[in-house]
Design an enzyme around this catalytic site. Structure first.
Site, PDB file in Angstrom:
ATOM      1  N   GLU A 117       7.045  13.843   2.763  1.00 51.80           N
ATOM      2  CA  GLU A 117       6.904  13.368   1.315  1.00 51.80           C
ATOM      3  C   GLU A 117       6.109  12.280   1.319  1.00 51.80           C
ATOM      4  OE1 GLU A 117      11.306  11.158   1.586  1.00 51.80           O
ATOM      5  OE2 GLU A 117      11.382  13.531   1.904  1.00 51.80           O
ATOM      6  N   LYS A 119       4.769   8.174   0.528  1.00 56.43           N
ATOM      7  CA  LYS A 119       5.576   7.171   0.299  1.00 56.43           C
ATOM      8  C   LYS A 119       5.462   6.442  -0.733  1.00 56.43           C
ATOM      9  CE  LYS A 119       6.356   3.259   3.952  1.00 56.43           C
ATOM     10  NZ  LYS A 119       6.094   2.076   2.933  1.00 56.43           N
ATOM     11  N   ASP A 121       4.994   3.558  -3.578  1.00 53.45           N
ATOM     12  CA  ASP A 121       4.786   2.056  -3.370  1.00 53.45           C
ATOM     13  C   ASP A 121       5.743   1.293  -4.422  1.00 53.45           C
ATOM     14  OD1 ASP A 121       3.980  -0.111  -2.112  1.00 53.45           O
ATOM     15  OD2 ASP A 121       1.965  -0.051  -2.634  1.00 53.45           O
ATOM     16  N   TYR A 229      14.913   9.700  -2.223  1.00 52.63           N
ATOM     17  CA  TYR A 229      14.503  10.201  -0.954  1.00 52.63           C
ATOM     18  C   TYR A 229      15.337  10.145   0.146  1.00 52.63           C
ATOM     19  CZ  TYR A 229      13.376   5.148  -0.282  1.00 52.63           C
ATOM     20  OH  TYR A 229      13.548   3.919   0.109  1.00 52.63           O
ATOM     21  N   LYS A 318       0.938   5.673   7.393  1.00 52.63           N
ATOM     22  CA  LYS A 318       0.080   4.789   6.384  1.00 52.63           C
ATOM     23  C   LYS A 318      -1.302   4.900   5.933  1.00 52.63           C
ATOM     24  CE  LYS A 318       2.074   1.377   4.903  1.00 52.63           C
ATOM     25  NZ  LYS A 318       2.909   0.130   5.685  1.00 52.63           N
ATOM     26  N   CYS A 412     -35.517  -9.040 -18.036  1.00 49.30           N
ATOM     27  CA  CYS A 412     -35.035  -7.877 -17.148  1.00 49.30           C
ATOM     28  C   CYS A 412     -35.413  -8.179 -15.838  1.00 49.30           C
ATOM     29  CB  CYS A 412     -35.571  -6.617 -17.702  1.00 49.30           C
ATOM     30  SG  CYS A 412     -35.542  -5.471 -16.787  1.00 49.30           S
ATOM     31  N   CYS A 415     -38.484  -5.646 -15.191  1.00 49.31           N
ATOM     32  CA  CYS A 415     -39.687  -5.398 -15.821  1.00 49.31           C
ATOM     33  C   CYS A 415     -40.030  -6.948 -16.889  1.00 49.31           C
ATOM     34  CB  CYS A 415     -39.956  -4.165 -16.833  1.00 49.31           C
ATOM     35  SG  CYS A 415     -38.657  -4.575 -18.364  1.00 49.31           S
ATOM     36  N   CYS A 430     -31.697  -4.225 -21.177  1.00 45.26           N
ATOM     37  CA  CYS A 430     -33.267  -4.376 -21.224  1.00 45.26           C
ATOM     38  C   CYS A 430     -34.091  -3.818 -22.491  1.00 45.26           C
ATOM     39  CB  CYS A 430     -34.018  -3.951 -19.948  1.00 45.26           C
ATOM     40  SG  CYS A 430     -35.573  -3.620 -19.945  1.00 45.26           S
ATOM     41  N   CYS A 436     -39.724   0.222 -18.708  1.00 45.95           N
ATOM     42  CA  CYS A 436     -39.184  -0.366 -17.591  1.00 45.95           C
ATOM     43  C   CYS A 436     -38.922   0.581 -16.230  1.00 45.95           C
ATOM     44  CB  CYS A 436     -37.779  -0.956 -17.874  1.00 45.95           C
ATOM     45  SG  CYS A 436     -36.792  -1.733 -16.634  1.00 45.95           S
TER      46      CYS A 436
HETATM   47  S1  IVH Z   1      12.982   6.885   4.094  1.00 43.59           S
HETATM   48  C1  IVH Z   1      15.757   5.615   6.929  1.00 43.59           C
HETATM   49  N1  IVH Z   1      11.127   7.967   2.342  1.00 43.59           N
HETATM   50  O1  IVH Z   1       9.566   2.628   2.646  1.00 43.59           O
HETATM   51  C2  IVH Z   1      14.876   6.059   6.222  1.00 43.59           C
HETATM   52  N2  IVH Z   1      11.318   5.423   2.209  1.00 43.59           N
HETATM   53  O2  IVH Z   1       8.716   1.294   5.412  1.00 43.59           O
HETATM   54  C3  IVH Z   1      14.227   4.883   5.166  1.00 43.59           C
HETATM   55  N3  IVH Z   1       9.436   4.308   0.822  1.00 43.59           N
HETATM   56  O3  IVH Z   1      12.334   0.485   2.326  1.00 43.59           O
HETATM   57  C4  IVH Z   1      13.536   5.079   4.094  1.00 43.59           C
HETATM   58  N4  IVH Z   1       8.987   6.304   0.051  1.00 43.59           N
HETATM   59  O4  IVH Z   1      11.127   1.409   0.205  1.00 43.59           O
HETATM   60  C5  IVH Z   1      11.706   6.652   2.621  1.00 43.59           C
HETATM   61  N5  IVH Z   1       9.959   9.108   0.924  1.00 43.59           N
HETATM   62  C6  IVH Z   1      10.247   7.772   1.267  1.00 43.59           C
HETATM   63  C7  IVH Z   1       9.846   6.652   0.850  1.00 43.59           C
HETATM   64  C8  IVH Z   1      10.349   5.589   1.528  1.00 43.59           C
HETATM   65  C9  IVH Z   1       8.732   4.785   0.223  1.00 43.59           C
HETATM   66  C10 IVH Z   1       9.907   3.003   1.480  1.00 43.59           C
HETATM   67  C11 IVH Z   1      11.183   2.420   1.187  1.00 43.59           C
HETATM   68  C12 IVH Z   1      11.384   1.671   2.741  1.00 43.59           C
HETATM   69  C13 IVH Z   1      10.127   1.693   3.055  1.00 43.59           C
HETATM   70  C14 IVH Z   1      10.235   1.794   4.590  1.00 43.59           C
END
Ligand code: IVH
Length: 678
Positions: A117, A119, A121, A229, A318, A412, A415, A430, A436
């Site tokens: 899945e 991650k 932000d 999640y 990451k 310019c 030129c 220009c 030019c």
């Molecule tokens: S699982 C035990 N799933 O990442 C599992 N975390 O570095 C803990 N985060 O604090 C989290 N997307 O804020 C999980 N698909 C995802 C996520 C996710 C973002 C963030 C979350 C957590 C941090 C961990």
């Protein structure tokens, strides 16, 4: 007041509104126009104001409540909210898999099933549902103790106040990420800037700031979403045996989950997921900073357990950081095809977003003012996907004493012609036009580019040489290049010269749309050029068209229309066209096809899933050009669905209704038969 005590028609109204909310905010698949939703909402509000004693806390109108009167209450998480270990490359990921397999004593031929899945932000939160009702929302805090943000999470439309359906445990803790959509963030910052309010650095900070508001009315105005999640505490009921199935169930109960969730067998499969998501990343409407891989089976998760604050059964992959700090060594000014003078920051090289960046455009002087940038400053450079690197802000505290003002050149830089700035436009230009060398060169690069005359083999370097040796000054000079002269150039052998000359000859036969695009009229891109060609059929008719007539063409507004008219009003541009025709450049011209004779006239298309070979807007434009309508949802009126990767419920619906479905490849093949190259 509980919902089931309300008159039946009001209960039904609440349910209907909840359903539309769920379809809109959780499934991203609204089935009614916004106006219809607004009407229902207004009806409910009217009834509630006449019956204030009968308003339920779960009513869709009751998302914005009162502010907590003594700040945020602390919440101790019954189960700690953990963080994740990181991996930064494929090797670390396969080390992770190996560690787990050893721990679980799995044979080499036995793969672990992972849930993959994005991650997200944003910020981690926990939602607590009791008997299906949302009773508490809390931040992660330090993992053990967080803050009570119930009043704010209630304002987020993708968070149900009441779970849908049935079968949910009596007590259910759902965890996930609250984040802000990129577009909403940009709009919010732009507005804050206009009114002189504080702006946020990125969508994550904006989400964090929004969720930690004391006044829920403020949170309610922020474009926040939550994707779930994982689960925490479960009592008085059961959930499935694995993560993936649990998330699907959460989705049925009305909670939003990420659409890019995938199961993979073994770690090797996760690599293709990484590649796919990396490509998709810049098109996602929200920011992700990596991917998360979790052992799917709950029993295996339990056997693996935790180390300190992170589970052994999950890892975050990451992405390379998209923002880094570096120093502006100097600011130089470049001249573009249309004479636009663009300041460019020359940076101390820095590795960001997966590449080394040493230049970043500063767009114009207004942008330099906005950033308050000086030469010598430390700046934050952002590079996302294959997007052009950008200076996002200056770190004012780190400004060296000898930092110098950026000075705009008097003439310019190429030129020395005068620079003109039109009132109300941010860009300075220009005035040299094709006298030019920089503009000449850029115009030529454009003329030979793929979407224009497509003279493969005539690259930027070669054009540079040809321009500086004065072998080519105008477009038509390309057609008089001789073998002897070309052979004199460095790195040009007999074969490559023959090949180039053959390409130049072959590509003289072009199309009207490519030719119009090649001319480099301001703001006339390939789509506009195509629309003009389709609408008029003959170049002379475009040359003769008035601003009013041009404005009738799809996507041509008053500004573009003016650019077109003023381009053809200049005799030297008409001479360019004549000289190209004399050099043998030709294209077929024919009466345009009437709208109702277009191939897809009256047909309704729906695009779904991710198109990998083209953008959605590009696909839409092609369909519209052929006369089709492009709709947002599948119904009996739909004639055809184009289903890209990871197509979901729309595809299913099309199949259920027996509607024709094209894969992306079939669609691309079809476009090719119509002479449209992707
Ligand atoms: S699982 C035990 N799933 O990442 C599992 N975390 O570095 C803990 N985060 O604090 C989290 N997307 O804020 C999980 N698909 C995802 C996520 C996710 C973002 C963030 C979350 C957590 C941090 C961990």
């Amino acid at each position: 007041m509980s919902v089931d005590k309300l008159p039946q028609e009001i209960q039904q109204l609440c349910e209907e509104i909840d359903l539309h909310n769920y379809r809109y905010h959780v499934l991203d698949e609204p089935t009614v126009p916004d106006a219809h939703y607004d009407k229902l909402f207004k009806q409910l509000k009217a009834w509630e104001s006449a019956n204030p004693a009968l308003v339920s806390a779960q009513s869709p109108t009751q998302r914005v409540g009162a502010r907590p009167n003594n700040g945020f209450k602390q919440i101790t998480h019954e189960m700690p909210m953990l963080s994740l270990d990181n991996a930064f490359n494929a090797q670390e990921l396969s080390d992770f898999d190996l560690r787990l397999r050893e721990r679980l004593g799995l044979n080499a031929d036995k793969d672990i099933e992972y849930a993959c899945e994005p991650k997200l932000d944003g910020i981690a939160v926990s939602l607590l549902y009791e008997n299906g009702l949302l009773i508490r929302g809390a931040t992660r805090g330090d993992g053990a103790v967080g803050e009570d943000i119930t009043h704010n999470v209630r304002t987020i439309p993708s968070i149900p106040l009441k779970l849908r359906g049935s079968g949910y445990p009596q007590k259910l803790e759902v965890r996930g990420e609250i984040y802000m959509l990129k577009a909403g963030f940009e709009a919010m910052n732009a507005k804050a800037q206009r009114s002189g309010d504080k702006t946020f650095v990125n969508p994550r900070n904006a989400a964090a700031g929004s969720i930690r508001q004391l006044d829920p009315r403020i949170t309610a105005t922020r474009p926040l979403e939550m994707c779930c999640y994982s689960i925490g505490v479960v009592e008085g009921g059961e959930v499935p045996a694995d993560h993936y199935a649990t998330l699907q169930l959460l989705n049925q109960w009305g909670l939003k989950i990420n659409p890019h969730l995938l199961k993979s067998t073994g770690i090797t499969d996760t690599i293709s997921y990484i590649e796919k998501m990396q490509q998709l990343r810049s098109q996602l409407p929200y920011e992700i900073d990596g991917l998360v891989f979790k052992v799917n089976n709950f029993t295996l998760q339990q056997r693996l357990g935790f180390i300190s604050r992170a589970p052994r059964w999950a890892i975050a992959y990451k992405f390379p950081a998209q923002e880094q700090i570096t120093q502006v060594e100097k600011v130089e000014f470049q001249v573009g095809r249309t004479g636009a003078i663009t300041p460019v920051a020359r940076l101390t090289p820095v590795f960001v977003g997966g590449v080394t960046v040493s230049n970043a455009t500063l767009h114009n002087m207004d942008e330099i003012d906005r950033l308050q940038l000086k030469v010598g400053d430390w700046v934050v450079v952002h590079r996302a996907g294959d997007v052009i690197p950008k200076v996002v802000r200056v770190i004012q505290d780190k400004r060296p004493d000898d930092a110098a003002e950026v000075e705009f050149p008097d003439g310019c830089p190429v030129c020395q012609s005068a620079i003109v700035k039109i009132e109300g436009e941010a860009i300075s230009r220009c005035s040299g036009g094709l006298t030019c060398a920089a503009q000449r060169k850029e115009a030529l690069v454009h003329y030979v580019s793929k979407k224009a005359l497509d003279i493969d083999g005539l690259g930027e370097k070669l054009i540079d040489t040809l321009v500086s040796k004065e072998m080519v000054a105008k477009f038509d000079d390309i057609y008089y290049l001789s073998k002897v002269n070309l052979m004199r150039l460095e790195r040009m052998g007999d074969k490559s010269v023959d090949k180039l000359l053959a390409t130049i000859e072959r590509t003289k036969k072009t199309s009207l749309e490519k030719f119009i695009y090649a001319l480099g009229i301001r703001e006339v891109g390939e789509a506009t050029a195509r629309n003009l060609a389709n609408e008029f059929g003959f170049l002379q008719r475009i040359i003769d068209a008035s601003v009013e007539r041009l404005e009738q063409v799809t996507d041509v507004g008053p500004i573009v229309a003016k650019h077109i008219v003023s381009f053809f009003a200049q005799t030297h541009n008409l001479q360019v066209i004549d000289s190209l025709r004399s050099a043998g450049v030709t294209w077929p011209e024919a009466e345009p096809i009437a709208e109702d004779e277009l191939l897809l006239a009256g047909k309704v298309y729906v695009l779904t899933g991710t198109l990998e070979q083209m953008g959605r807007s590009e696909a839409k434009a092609h369909l519209q050009e052929m006369g089709a309508k492009v709709a947002g949802s599948v119904s009996k009126k739909t004639d055809c669905v184009v289903a890209g990767a990871a197509a979901g419920s729309k595809l299913k619906k099309a199949e259920d209704l027996g509607i024709e479905v094209l894969t992306e490849q079939q669609f691309v093949d079809f476009l090719r038969t119509q002479g449209i190259e992707i």
